[in-house]
Design a protein around this motif. Structure first.
Motif, PDB file in Angstrom:
ATOM      1  N   ILE A 306      19.865  45.206 -57.940  1.00  0.00           N
ATOM      2  CA  ILE A 306      20.419  44.158 -57.105  1.00  0.00           C
ATOM      3  C   ILE A 306      19.285  43.641 -56.216  1.00  0.00           C
ATOM      4  O   ILE A 306      18.614  44.429 -55.548  1.00  0.00           O
ATOM      5  CB  ILE A 306      21.579  44.681 -56.230  1.00  0.00           C
ATOM      6  CG1 ILE A 306      22.690  45.253 -57.113  1.00  0.00           C
ATOM      7  CG2 ILE A 306      22.118  43.563 -55.336  1.00  0.00           C
ATOM      8  CD1 ILE A 306      23.354  44.256 -58.025  1.00  0.00           C
ATOM      9  N   CYS A 307      19.043  42.343 -56.224  1.00  0.00           N
ATOM     10  CA  CYS A 307      17.922  41.768 -55.475  1.00  0.00           C
ATOM     11  C   CYS A 307      18.228  41.779 -53.976  1.00  0.00           C
ATOM     12  O   CYS A 307      19.275  41.286 -53.543  1.00  0.00           O
ATOM     13  CB  CYS A 307      17.659  40.347 -55.955  1.00  0.00           C
ATOM     14  SG  CYS A 307      17.164  40.287 -57.692  1.00  0.00           S
ATOM     15  N   GLN A 308      17.309  42.328 -53.203  1.00  0.00           N
ATOM     16  CA  GLN A 308      17.525  42.574 -51.785  1.00  0.00           C
ATOM     17  C   GLN A 308      16.803  41.544 -50.909  1.00  0.00           C
ATOM     18  O   GLN A 308      15.833  40.911 -51.342  1.00  0.00           O
ATOM     19  CB  GLN A 308      17.022  43.981 -51.429  1.00  0.00           C
ATOM     20  CG  GLN A 308      17.656  45.102 -52.249  1.00  0.00           C
ATOM     21  CD  GLN A 308      19.151  45.254 -51.996  1.00  0.00           C
ATOM     22  OE1 GLN A 308      19.653  44.846 -50.947  1.00  0.00           O
ATOM     23  NE2 GLN A 308      19.861  45.845 -52.939  1.00  0.00           N
ATOM     24  N   PRO A 309      17.259  41.378 -49.645  1.00  0.00           N
ATOM     25  CA  PRO A 309      16.614  40.410 -48.746  1.00  0.00           C
ATOM     26  C   PRO A 309      15.135  40.689 -48.516  1.00  0.00           C
ATOM     27  O   PRO A 309      14.351  39.761 -48.297  1.00  0.00           O
ATOM     28  CB  PRO A 309      17.408  40.561 -47.439  1.00  0.00           C
ATOM     29  CG  PRO A 309      18.718  41.145 -47.833  1.00  0.00           C
ATOM     30  CD  PRO A 309      18.436  42.012 -49.027  1.00  0.00           C
ATOM     31  N   PHE A 362      22.308  40.100 -59.499  1.00  0.00           N
ATOM     32  CA  PHE A 362      22.275  41.302 -60.337  1.00  0.00           C
ATOM     33  C   PHE A 362      21.291  41.006 -61.465  1.00  0.00           C
ATOM     34  O   PHE A 362      21.567  40.192 -62.341  1.00  0.00           O
ATOM     35  CB  PHE A 362      23.682  41.583 -60.860  1.00  0.00           C
ATOM     36  CG  PHE A 362      23.779  42.732 -61.832  1.00  0.00           C
ATOM     37  CD1 PHE A 362      22.818  43.724 -61.902  1.00  0.00           C
ATOM     38  CD2 PHE A 362      24.869  42.831 -62.686  1.00  0.00           C
ATOM     39  CE1 PHE A 362      22.918  44.781 -62.790  1.00  0.00           C
ATOM     40  CE2 PHE A 362      24.995  43.884 -63.586  1.00  0.00           C
ATOM     41  CZ  PHE A 362      24.019  44.859 -63.641  1.00  0.00           C
ATOM     42  N   LEU A 363      20.118  41.625 -61.404  1.00  0.00           N
ATOM     43  CA  LEU A 363      19.037  41.338 -62.346  1.00  0.00           C
ATOM     44  C   LEU A 363      18.900  42.467 -63.357  1.00  0.00           C
ATOM     45  O   LEU A 363      18.827  43.635 -62.987  1.00  0.00           O
ATOM     46  CB  LEU A 363      17.720  41.156 -61.589  1.00  0.00           C
ATOM     47  CG  LEU A 363      16.554  40.556 -62.370  1.00  0.00           C
ATOM     48  CD1 LEU A 363      16.820  39.096 -62.705  1.00  0.00           C
ATOM     49  CD2 LEU A 363      15.253  40.682 -61.584  1.00  0.00           C
ATOM     50  N   ARG A 364      18.866  42.106 -64.622  1.00  0.00           N
ATOM     51  CA  ARG A 364      18.666  43.087 -65.707  1.00  0.00           C
ATOM     52  C   ARG A 364      17.356  42.760 -66.412  1.00  0.00           C
ATOM     53  O   ARG A 364      17.142  41.628 -66.863  1.00  0.00           O
ATOM     54  CB  ARG A 364      19.834  43.049 -66.695  1.00  0.00           C
ATOM     55  CG  ARG A 364      21.167  43.355 -66.047  1.00  0.00           C
ATOM     56  CD  ARG A 364      22.306  43.291 -67.046  1.00  0.00           C
ATOM     57  NE  ARG A 364      22.234  44.395 -67.998  1.00  0.00           N
ATOM     58  CZ  ARG A 364      23.095  44.536 -69.014  1.00  0.00           C
ATOM     59  NH1 ARG A 364      24.049  43.640 -69.206  1.00  0.00           N
ATOM     60  NH2 ARG A 364      22.999  45.561 -69.833  1.00  0.00           N
ATOM     61  N   VAL A 387      12.287  40.556 -70.745  1.00  0.00           N
ATOM     62  CA  VAL A 387      13.127  39.396 -70.430  1.00  0.00           C
ATOM     63  C   VAL A 387      14.031  39.765 -69.260  1.00  0.00           C
ATOM     64  O   VAL A 387      14.695  40.806 -69.283  1.00  0.00           O
ATOM     65  CB  VAL A 387      13.981  38.963 -71.642  1.00  0.00           C
ATOM     66  CG1 VAL A 387      14.819  37.730 -71.292  1.00  0.00           C
ATOM     67  CG2 VAL A 387      13.087  38.666 -72.842  1.00  0.00           C
ATOM     68  N   ALA A 388      14.020  38.917 -68.227  1.00  0.00           N
ATOM     69  CA  ALA A 388      14.861  39.145 -67.048  1.00  0.00           C
ATOM     70  C   ALA A 388      16.095  38.256 -67.138  1.00  0.00           C
ATOM     71  O   ALA A 388      15.986  37.047 -67.374  1.00  0.00           O
ATOM     72  CB  ALA A 388      14.083  38.853 -65.775  1.00  0.00           C
ATOM     73  N   HIS A 389      17.258  38.865 -66.956  1.00  0.00           N
ATOM     74  CA  HIS A 389      18.532  38.139 -67.007  1.00  0.00           C
ATOM     75  C   HIS A 389      19.210  38.218 -65.644  1.00  0.00           C
ATOM     76  O   HIS A 389      19.335  39.312 -65.076  1.00  0.00           O
ATOM     77  CB  HIS A 389      19.481  38.760 -68.040  1.00  0.00           C
ATOM     78  CG  HIS A 389      18.951  38.756 -69.437  1.00  0.00           C
ATOM     79  ND1 HIS A 389      19.397  37.877 -70.408  1.00  0.00           N
ATOM     80  CD2 HIS A 389      18.016  39.531 -70.050  1.00  0.00           C
ATOM     81  CE1 HIS A 389      18.759  38.117 -71.536  1.00  0.00           C
ATOM     82  NE2 HIS A 389      17.913  39.113 -71.341  1.00  0.00           N
TER      83      HIS A 389
END
Length: 458
Positions: A306-309, A362-364, A387-389
């Motif tokens: 999960i991308c954070q501040p 939400f990065l995979r 590959v980033a989704h």
């Protein structure tokens, strides 16, 4: 250690464990030593709250860059309301954007520990993060118009054309990164960065350990549309040569997009069939498949977050260098699990930033060994795709935000202790996988590889 006195003003990077905004701190390791005479440092008491200084969590380099260019970045953080766009384009010289960073690794023990990898070299993932941060600062310097009444441009990393490691980078020797704008189009900017590490007896040419080329694009911060950027006027013969080479690469990228469309229209059936032949044996008659080969899908690894501040950039989006850092770590792990020996990084073949990644996304990250090159047994090449989704479970959607391509080989010392090692051939099982392989092979053919020779790997 001595650097060329004609080199640009240098920003010294030091370890940052104490609060960089604590004006009462007596801990010299927490203070930034700025030697750039053009730096505009406001009174620390007038600084914006820490919450408005994204980047301080990233690395010592990002901290130093924020401090060194705080006036420009303050304006980006708090742009004038309803301000008009820049009315007149300026013509700038390459040396007006040239910036360098010095890592005092030989004397700053804490900084050295922050960058050390298990093999006593500099962590490549952290270095990629720093390179993107420096390239972003250089793009801002080139586009800055010194007019506080106009609205600043939104500058984003569009792609990384190439990053090539020419020799190992020791963590015990001072390191310097020098970069500047080398080419501009209407709304795009190419920045070249050289990572330099001087040893006794080495000349300037042999001291370049890594080269990188970043491409940024400018957007109007209000409309989001492509915006023109300041022009560039190269002066020296070297600057003119770099400009011409970058111009040629830009034309090559445009021609490549046209060729890809034609290839898609014409089919390329024969090449696809040849690639898929072995894959069909694996799927239909696995007992008869080549034991020295493996299906592409069986090399996959995946990571999610999960991308954070704390990972955001000055525009509130996730910092591109952070994404490259995470992608590199996953690619390294993929190469390690595949080869069974410690990998050695050679180059970033290409990175595309297709859409922004936001705080809370939400990065995979999904990786695989795309293909291998086994012609040279002393330096087998392992080509990794990541590959980033951006995944949105509540909307049942998933979009590709970034694609990364890395090339690794195996460390000579690891290979020496395992004479029976063997790198397997990777084969695609589907037409979609085969097309991805062909696209990367063609892309590398268009731009000759600059990987370091075997005797430079240690």
């Amino acid at each position: 250690m001595e650097f060329n006195p004609s080199s640009p003003p240098t920003i010294s990077v030091v370890s940052t464990f104490a609060n960089p905004f604590d004006i009462n701190s007596n801990n010299s390791s927490s203070l930034l030593q700025i030697s750039d005479p053009n730096t505009l440092n406001p009174n620390p008491q007038t600084k914006k709250p820490i919450a408005l200084w994204p980047g301080m969590y990233h690395s010592p380099v990002t901290n130093a860059l924020w401090e060194a260019r705080s006036k420009m970045f303050d304006r980006l953080l708090d742009p004038p309301k309803d301000a008009p766009p820049q009315s007149e384009l300026l013509t700038k010289l390459p040396n007006q954007s040239r910036t360098s960073i010095l890592y005092n690794l030989s004397t700053d023990y804490i900084l050295r520990e922050q960058y050390r990898d298990p093999w006593n070299e500099v962590r490549i993932g952290k270095l990629l993060e720093d390179l993107d941060a420096l390239a972003g600062t250089i793009s801002v310097k080139h586009c800055y118009d010194d007019d506080c009444t106009t609205r600043p441009l939104l500058l984003v990393t569009a792609s990384v054309d190439k990053i090539v490691l020419k020799k190992p980078i020791s963590v015990d020797v001072d390191l310097k990164i020098i970069g500047s704008v080398i080419w501009v189009g209407r709304s795009s900017i190419e920045i070249q960065l050289d990572v330099i590490q001087f040893y006794k007896g080495s000349d300037a040419l042999n001291s370049v350990a890594l080269t990188a080329n970043f491409i940024f694009v400018a957007r109007d911060s209000k409309t989001g549309k492509a915006a023109p950027v300041n022009r560039l006027s190269p002066e020296t013969d070297e600057e003119k040569l770099l400009f011409e080479e970058a111009e040629a690469r830009s034309k090559l990228r445009k021609r490549k997009r046209i060729d890809e469309r034609k290839e898609c229209e014409n089919g390329g059936v024969n090449r696809l069939e040849a690639l898929l032949a072995e894959g069909r044996i694996f799927c239909d008659m696995p007992a008869l498949a080549d034991r020295n080969s493996i299906l592409l899908r069986d090399t996959r690894l995946e990571n999610s977050l999960i991308c954070q501040p704390q990972q955001r950039n000055i525009h509130g989006r996730i910092f591109g260098g952070f994404l490259m850092h995470r992608a590199f770590e996953l690619a390294f792990s993929t190469a390690y699990a595949f080869a069974g020996l410690v990998p050695y990084f050679l180059e970033v073949d290409h990175v595309d930033f297709l859409r922004p990644v936001d705080v809370g996304d939400f990065l995979r990250l999904k990786s695989c060994v795309l293909y291998t090159e086994l012609e040279n047994p002393d330096q087998p090449l392992i080509n990794i795709e990541v590959v980033a989704h951006v995944t949105r479970p509540e909307l049942r959607s998933s979009e590709v935000s970034n694609t990364f391509y890395f090339t690794f080989t195996v460390r000579q010392e690891a290979k020496a202790t395992n004479n029976g090692y063997r790198i397997r051939n990777v084969v695609p099982a589907t037409e979609e996988e085969a097309r991805r392989v062909l696209e990367r092979i063609d892309a590398k053919t268009l731009q000759p590889s600059k990987t370091c020779p075997t005797n430079n790997i240690s």
